[in-house]
Write an enzyme that holds these catalytic residues in place. Sequence first.
Site, PDB file in Angstrom:
ATOM      1  N   ASP A  12      23.945 -30.755  28.864  1.00 12.55           N
ATOM      2  CA  ASP A  12      25.198 -28.955  29.579  1.00 12.55           C
ATOM      3  C   ASP A  12      26.679 -29.487  30.228  1.00 12.55           C
ATOM      4  O   ASP A  12      26.349 -30.997  30.816  1.00 12.55           O
ATOM      5  CB  ASP A  12      24.281 -28.642  30.646  1.00 12.55           C
ATOM      6  N   HIS A  29      33.052 -31.497  23.560  1.00 13.85           N
ATOM      7  CA  HIS A  29      31.877 -31.851  23.216  1.00 13.85           C
ATOM      8  C   HIS A  29      31.946 -33.372  21.718  1.00 13.85           C
ATOM      9  O   HIS A  29      30.704 -34.385  22.375  1.00 13.85           O
ATOM     10  CB  HIS A  29      31.256 -30.845  21.504  1.00 13.85           C
ATOM     11  N   TRP A  61      23.670 -20.193  17.879  1.00  8.10           N
ATOM     12  CA  TRP A  61      24.679 -19.716  17.231  1.00  8.10           C
ATOM     13  C   TRP A  61      25.728 -18.615  17.826  1.00  8.10           C
ATOM     14  O   TRP A  61      26.757 -18.595  17.025  1.00  8.10           O
ATOM     15  CB  TRP A  61      23.424 -18.598  16.251  1.00  8.10           C
ATOM     16  N   LEU A 123      12.635 -47.463  19.796  1.00  9.65           N
ATOM     17  CA  LEU A 123      13.190 -46.187  20.546  1.00  9.65           C
ATOM     18  C   LEU A 123      13.277 -44.736  19.350  1.00  9.65           C
ATOM     19  O   LEU A 123      13.545 -44.847  18.309  1.00  9.65           O
ATOM     20  CB  LEU A 123      15.256 -45.582  21.008  1.00  9.65           C
TER      21      LEU A 123
HETATM   22  C1  FPP Z   1      26.553 -27.541  25.948  1.00 12.67           C
HETATM   23  O1  FPP Z   1      27.600 -28.082  27.358  1.00 12.67           O
HETATM   24  C2  FPP Z   1      25.989 -29.173  24.806  1.00 12.67           C
HETATM   25  C3  FPP Z   1      26.189 -28.326  23.350  1.00 12.67           C
HETATM   26  C4  FPP Z   1      25.308 -27.061  23.928  1.00 12.67           C
HETATM   27  C5  FPP Z   1      26.154 -29.279  22.250  1.00 12.67           C
HETATM   28  C6  FPP Z   1      26.042 -30.441  22.889  1.00 12.67           C
HETATM   29  C7  FPP Z   1      26.639 -31.267  21.797  1.00 12.67           C
HETATM   30  C8  FPP Z   1      27.270 -32.357  21.985  1.00 12.67           C
HETATM   31  C9  FPP Z   1      26.415 -33.312  23.259  1.00 12.67           C
HETATM   32  C10 FPP Z   1      27.968 -33.646  21.296  1.00 12.67           C
HETATM   33  C11 FPP Z   1      26.936 -33.664  19.516  1.00 12.67           C
HETATM   34  C12 FPP Z   1      25.626 -34.270  19.874  1.00 12.67           C
HETATM   35  C13 FPP Z   1      24.630 -35.102  18.841  1.00 12.67           C
HETATM   36  C14 FPP Z   1      23.745 -34.894  18.267  1.00 12.67           C
HETATM   37  C15 FPP Z   1      25.191 -34.802  17.349  1.00 12.67           C
HETATM   38  P1  FPP Z   1      28.609 -26.394  27.566  1.00 12.67           P
HETATM   39  O2  FPP Z   1      29.043 -26.361  25.770  1.00 12.67           O
HETATM   40  O3  FPP Z   1      27.088 -25.572  27.367  1.00 12.67           O
HETATM   41  O4  FPP Z   1      28.972 -26.394  28.025  1.00 12.67           O
HETATM   42  P2  FPP Z   1      29.571 -25.685  29.961  1.00 12.67           P
HETATM   43  O5  FPP Z   1      28.130 -24.941  30.325  1.00 12.67           O
HETATM   44  O6  FPP Z   1      30.422 -26.486  30.479  1.00 12.67           O
HETATM   45  O7  FPP Z   1      30.376 -24.497  28.412  1.00 12.67           O
END
Ligand code: FPP
Length: 239
Positions: A12, A29, A61, A123
């Site tokens: 997160d 991201h 989504w 892993l």
């Molecule tokens: C949460 O941060 C993150 C996500 C919903 C997406 C996770 C994706 C990645 C780490 C990159 C891609 C990974 C793979 C395995 C291809 P948030 O957007 O909720 O952050 P915030 O709480 O600060 O808004």
Amino acid sequence: MTQPKHIAIIMDGNGRWAKKRFLPRFVGHQKGLRAVKKVVSHCAEIGVESLTLFAFSTENWKRPKDEVSKLMGLFLSALQNEVSKLHKNNVRLNIIGDRTLFTDEIQQHILQAEHLTENNSGLQLNIAANYGGRWDVVQAVKDWSNKNPDKPITELTEADISMNVCLAEQSEPDLLIRTGGEQRISNFLVWQMAYAEFYFSDELWPDFDENSIDKAIASFSNRERRFGKTSEQVTHDSH
Ligand code: FPP
């Protein structure tokens, strides 16, 4: 030092990482993917058996269309560019979650990646994508019922559910890490994490690295896992 066998991570804070730098959320991201690579390599190196990452929840989504489509693009490019490296490093990749909502192209790449790496013994890397813990329990009960059409529901046991949820063939997560300062489970592996130790970090996911994982593992090692027993029983049993 006892090391966790199975680490689960709620990654997160990508959006906030970007916002702090006046950058679009998507850059957070992208940097998040860089952190994923570091953490995967490190866990493989130190001999963690399973690593499960929450990449996209069933609730994600609801984010703005543009962010969802960029996340899908990032997922696809990771599948296209990273899988051969994972394979070389003996990593086995599993994608858990309801994949039917992904594009055909993504579904094809997932199948190919899982097939390519299925005999790897290093892993076990599980990526939760369109995953929800409650969905998982419901699909486990349906699976059990399909496999046992003649058994009444009153015969369903905890072991039956455990054998039919995602990751049934791996050990249950013993350490859950959540970055970004929130202290919630957010419908992640609700069944499988019944006995997991929780570790919350204020670091935002893109800043998480090898050192951060080592700190989480050190904290895990210092905890006493009692599984419902008393402290005295646990100390006695381990001698
Ligand atoms: C949460 O941060 C993150 C996500 C919903 C997406 C996770 C994706 C990645 C780490 C990159 C891609 C990974 C793979 C395995 C291809 P948030 O957007 O909720 O952050 P915030 O709480 O600060 O808004």
